[in-house]
Write a protein that holds these residues in place. Sequence first.
Motif, PDB file in Angstrom:
ATOM      1  N   VAL A 223     -11.701  12.411  28.795  1.00  0.00           N
ATOM      2  CA  VAL A 223     -10.997  11.124  28.779  1.00  0.00           C
ATOM      3  C   VAL A 223     -11.010  10.584  30.204  1.00  0.00           C
ATOM      4  N   TRP A 224     -10.649   9.338  30.320  1.00  0.00           N
ATOM      5  CA  TRP A 224     -10.536   8.729  31.647  1.00  0.00           C
ATOM      6  C   TRP A 224      -9.067   8.755  32.063  1.00  0.00           C
ATOM      7  N   GLY A 225      -8.832   9.259  33.267  1.00  0.00           N
ATOM      8  CA  GLY A 225      -7.464   9.388  33.736  1.00  0.00           C
ATOM      9  C   GLY A 225      -7.085   8.324  34.735  1.00  0.00           C
ATOM     10  N   ASP A 226      -6.004   7.623  34.463  1.00  0.00           N
ATOM     11  CA  ASP A 226      -5.384   6.732  35.442  1.00  0.00           C
ATOM     12  C   ASP A 226      -3.932   6.535  35.021  1.00  0.00           C
ATOM     13  N   ASP A 227      -3.268   5.568  35.590  1.00  0.00           N
ATOM     14  CA  ASP A 227      -1.846   5.379  35.314  1.00  0.00           C
ATOM     15  C   ASP A 227      -1.579   4.374  34.193  1.00  0.00           C
ATOM     16  N   TYR A 228      -2.627   3.953  33.449  1.00  0.00           N
ATOM     17  CA  TYR A 228      -2.419   2.828  32.544  1.00  0.00           C
ATOM     18  C   TYR A 228      -2.939   3.036  31.121  1.00  0.00           C
ATOM     19  N   VAL A 229      -4.078   3.714  30.941  1.00  0.00           N
ATOM     20  CA  VAL A 229      -4.736   3.644  29.631  1.00  0.00           C
ATOM     21  C   VAL A 229      -4.656   4.927  28.806  1.00  0.00           C
TER      22      VAL A 229
ATOM     23  N   GLY B 225     -12.343  16.159  32.425  1.00  0.00           N
ATOM     24  CA  GLY B 225     -13.272  16.856  31.561  1.00  0.00           C
ATOM     25  C   GLY B 225     -14.686  16.313  31.753  1.00  0.00           C
ATOM     26  N   PRO B 226     -15.639  16.866  30.991  1.00  0.00           N
ATOM     27  CA  PRO B 226     -15.428  17.905  29.966  1.00  0.00           C
ATOM     28  C   PRO B 226     -15.230  19.302  30.562  1.00  0.00           C
TER      29      PRO B 226
ATOM     30  N   TYR C  59     -19.896  11.099  26.737  1.00  0.00           N
ATOM     31  CA  TYR C  59     -19.437  12.362  26.163  1.00  0.00           C
ATOM     32  C   TYR C  59     -18.566  12.098  24.928  1.00  0.00           C
ATOM     33  N   GLU C  60     -18.522  13.097  24.079  1.00  0.00           N
ATOM     34  CA  GLU C  60     -17.670  13.011  22.891  1.00  0.00           C
ATOM     35  C   GLU C  60     -16.202  12.977  23.310  1.00  0.00           C
ATOM     36  N   VAL C  61     -15.425  12.212  22.560  1.00  0.00           N
ATOM     37  CA  VAL C  61     -13.983  12.111  22.836  1.00  0.00           C
ATOM     38  C   VAL C  61     -13.221  12.730  21.664  1.00  0.00           C
ATOM     39  N   LYS C  62     -12.415  13.740  21.981  1.00  0.00           N
ATOM     40  CA  LYS C  62     -11.542  14.351  20.974  1.00  0.00           C
ATOM     41  C   LYS C  62     -10.202  14.684  21.613  1.00  0.00           C
ATOM     42  N   LEU C  63      -9.149  14.268  20.960  1.00  0.00           N
ATOM     43  CA  LEU C  63      -7.795  14.655  21.359  1.00  0.00           C
ATOM     44  C   LEU C  63      -7.015  15.003  20.097  1.00  0.00           C
ATOM     45  N   PHE C  64      -6.185  16.036  20.190  1.00  0.00           N
ATOM     46  CA  PHE C  64      -5.358  16.431  19.050  1.00  0.00           C
ATOM     47  C   PHE C  64      -3.910  16.628  19.510  1.00  0.00           C
TER      48      PHE C  64
END
Length: 239
Positions: free
Chosen positions: A222-228, A121-122, A169-174
Motif C-alpha cells: 500500500v502507499w503510506g502517508d497521512d491522508y489516504v 511493502g511488499p 503490485y497486488e493489493v490485499k488487506l484484511f
Amino acid sequence: MNSTCLWVLLLLCGLTSAEVGENAVETRSCFPDMCDLLREFGSMAEKLKVMETRLQDSETRLQDSETRLEISETRLQNSETRLKNSETRLNDSEHQILDLKSKERTKVIFSAAIGRNGAVGPYNTDTTLVYRTVITNIGNAYNAATGIFTAPVPGVYYFTFFCHAGGRYEVKLFLFKNGEKIVGIHDHSSYWDTADNGGNAVFLQLQQRDQVYVSMPANSHVWGDDYVTTFSGSLVTQM
C-alpha cells in the motif's frame, strides 16, 4: 329428689303446726338469719349472672378486637411487602439508570493513517499494518505502536479501512478479529494501472479485550502517508 329438697328445707327453716278446733292451721316460718342469708344469696346469684353476661360480652368484644388486630397486622405485613417490592424495583431502576449513564459516558472513537510518505511493502510474510499517525483516539483503545485496537467494553463497533496503492503490485488487506479474517480489500496488479484505491467496512460485536487489526498478506503493498491509507473505528452501542 323431692325428699332431699324437703330435708334441706327442714334444716334451713323451722316447721310449726297448730290446730284450732276442727280446722288445722299449719304455719311455716324460716329462721330470720337464714332467710336473710337466702335472700342475699339470691341477690348475689342475680348479680353473678349479670357479671357473667357482661364478662361474656367483654370476651366477645375482646375477640372482635383481636380479630381486627390480626386483620390490621396482616394488612401491615402486606403493606411492608409491597414497600419492599417497591424499594427493590426502585433500586433496580437506579442501577439501570447508572448503567445507562455509564454507557453514555463510554466513548470509543479512533482514526489513524499509515504515515511514512512512501510505499509500504511488499514483504515476504503477512504483516500487521501499524497506523502511526493518530488522528483521533478517544478512549485510547487504539495502540499506535502495534496497530491493534482492543475493545475496552463489550458492544457493537463499526470499523473502516481504506488504502491507496500503485498498480504494479497486488493489493490485499484484511481486517482481523482475534486472528479471524473478517473482511478484505483486493486489487490485482497491472502495468497500465498506475494507482488503485479501495476500502471496506464492517460492524462487529466485540467482547471486552477483543482485538481488531488490519493485516497485509505477503507480496502485497500500500502507499503510506497521512491522508489516504487509514484505519478507523468507533463504539456504536454498548452491550
